[in-house]
Design an enzyme around this catalytic site. Sequence first.
Site, short mmCIF file in Angstrom:
data_model
loop_
_atom_site.label_atom_id
_atom_site.label_comp_id
_atom_site.label_asym_id
_atom_site.label_seq_id
_atom_site.Cartn_x
_atom_site.Cartn_y
_atom_site.Cartn_z
CE LYS A 91 -4.16 -1.82 0.26
NZ LYS A 91 -5.55 -1.73 0.19
CE LYS A 118 -13.17 -4.43 -1.03
NZ LYS A 118 -12.34 -3.77 -0.05
CE LYS A 148 -5.36 -8.36 -1.95
NZ LYS A 148 -6.51 -8.19 -1.13
P1 ATP Z 1 -8.36 -3.37 -1.09
O1 ATP Z 1 -8.00 -3.70 -2.50
O2 ATP Z 1 -9.19 -2.14 -0.94
O3 ATP Z 1 -7.21 -3.44 -0.16
P2 ATP Z 1 -9.23 -6.02 -0.51
O4 ATP Z 1 -10.32 -6.57 -1.35
O5 ATP Z 1 -7.88 -6.54 -0.68
O6 ATP Z 1 -9.35 -4.46 -0.66
P3 ATP Z 1 -10.78 -6.33 1.95
O7 ATP Z 1 -11.98 -5.77 1.37
O8 ATP Z 1 -10.54 -5.77 3.27
O9 ATP Z 1 -9.49 -6.15 1.06
O10 ATP Z 1 -10.86 -7.90 2.01
C1 ATP Z 1 -11.91 -8.55 2.65
C2 ATP Z 1 -11.69 -10.03 2.67
O11 ATP Z 1 -11.57 -10.56 1.35
C3 ATP Z 1 -10.40 -10.44 3.40
O12 ATP Z 1 -10.68 -11.58 4.18
C4 ATP Z 1 -9.47 -10.80 2.30
O13 ATP Z 1 -8.51 -11.77 2.70
C5 ATP Z 1 -10.40 -11.37 1.27
N1 ATP Z 1 -9.84 -11.20 -0.08
C6 ATP Z 1 -9.52 -10.02 -0.66
N2 ATP Z 1 -9.04 -10.23 -1.90
C7 ATP Z 1 -9.03 -11.58 -2.09
C8 ATP Z 1 -8.64 -12.43 -3.18
N3 ATP Z 1 -8.15 -11.92 -4.29
N4 ATP Z 1 -8.78 -13.76 -3.04
C9 ATP Z 1 -9.28 -14.29 -1.90
N5 ATP Z 1 -9.67 -13.55 -0.84
C10 ATP Z 1 -9.55 -12.21 -0.92
#
Ligand code: ATP
Length: 337
Positions: free
Chosen positions: A118, A203, A200
């Site tokens: 980040k 969003k 990964k």
């Molecule tokens: P950002 O991109 O804003 O950091 P994010 O999608 O990575 O967002 P969160 O919204 O906080 O993060 O994630 C919520 C949940 O979804 C967490 O448990 C995270 O581990 C899971 N998660 C996020 N991205 C993935 C992915 N690509 N595959 C599997 N699990 C995911």
Amino acid sequence: MENAAENRKRIFSGIQPTGNLTLGNYIGALRNFGILQSEYDCLYSIVDMHAITVRQDPAALRKACLRTMAIFLASGLDPEKNIIYFQSQVPQHAELGWILNCFTYMGELSRMTQFKDKSAKHADNINAGLFTYPVLMAADILLYMTDLVPIGADQKQHLELARDIALRFNAIYGDVFTVPEGYFPKVGARIMSLQEPTRKMSKSDPEECYIAILDEPDVIRRKFRRAVTDCEACVAFDPENRPGIANLMSIMNALTGKSMETITDEYAGKGYGAFKDAVADCVIAVLEPIQQEYKRISGDKAYLEQVMVSGRERAAQIAYRTMLKVRKKVGLAALKL
Ligand code: ATP
Ligand code: LTN
């Protein structure tokens, strides 16, 4: 429920209301929330305070919070069985976060890969909140004496830190916190970006990298058709050398339960086009009912408001009890309501 469920194991998880929830969020976390709700005593939080570690537009953030809550409900979480609430409405998260900051080392936080990622992404705003983000996450979890935390693989390091902080605190003050365990999906713990399949799916990346839970069917089809693969044109699972196709296979595997061998056999000699369309069809079939339910729920503002208020009240009761104990242990004056 809070009393009746005293002897059931407790679950806590959070999702940030940043942008559009993705298929990665669904497979890695949200889907498990629904599966766990009947066996455990669950709290699911929209972690809005974590979201402001990167700059947010206030009106957009407010909307995203409600949208995330509506998606929780639309994907089958029952607000009677589960406590669904906004993190910032239970001020004890911030309070415990501060206390736990005093039990966390700079060196531990500097090793966190999410902080490094980040910071690289937001080089103009490497604020202290971004650095101590995992401490607030530890506070979220420890505040509710959580046994299990359903998360995707990317959050493993943060969970380990929460455990270390709990153990450290307990070693000084006696058994105060429950030491939590992670709960990771067997398949789909790490769904990858459609455009850069070695990273990964996230969003906060550009639109074409992810499938949003609320994407229309034709958008889903288009995004899969454009997904980066390789030029071998034969469906086989080789995540190291062919991450793009392996990711699509993992998505199909996670949503249909079909093994990698079955998928390989089924699409032998058919080329990537047909396979990508088939993956899109599986995703559409899973997301369509959620989208329909979302449309219904998101229009009912009074209902969302009621879920928000009742979730906050129920979460606050548990948080209050924990903080009475923690304050006493560390020597802060009691704060009785
Ligand atoms: P950002 O991109 O804003 O950091 P994010 O999608 O990575 O967002 P969160 O919204 O906080 O993060 O994630 C919520 C949940 O979804 C967490 O448990 C995270 O581990 C899971 N998660 C996020 N991205 C993935 C992915 N690509 N595959 C599997 N699990 C995911
Ligand atoms: N850090 C997580 C979101 C999160 C969380 C939590 C997950 C905040 N607090 C508590 C589980 C438990 C993320 O970035 N995905």
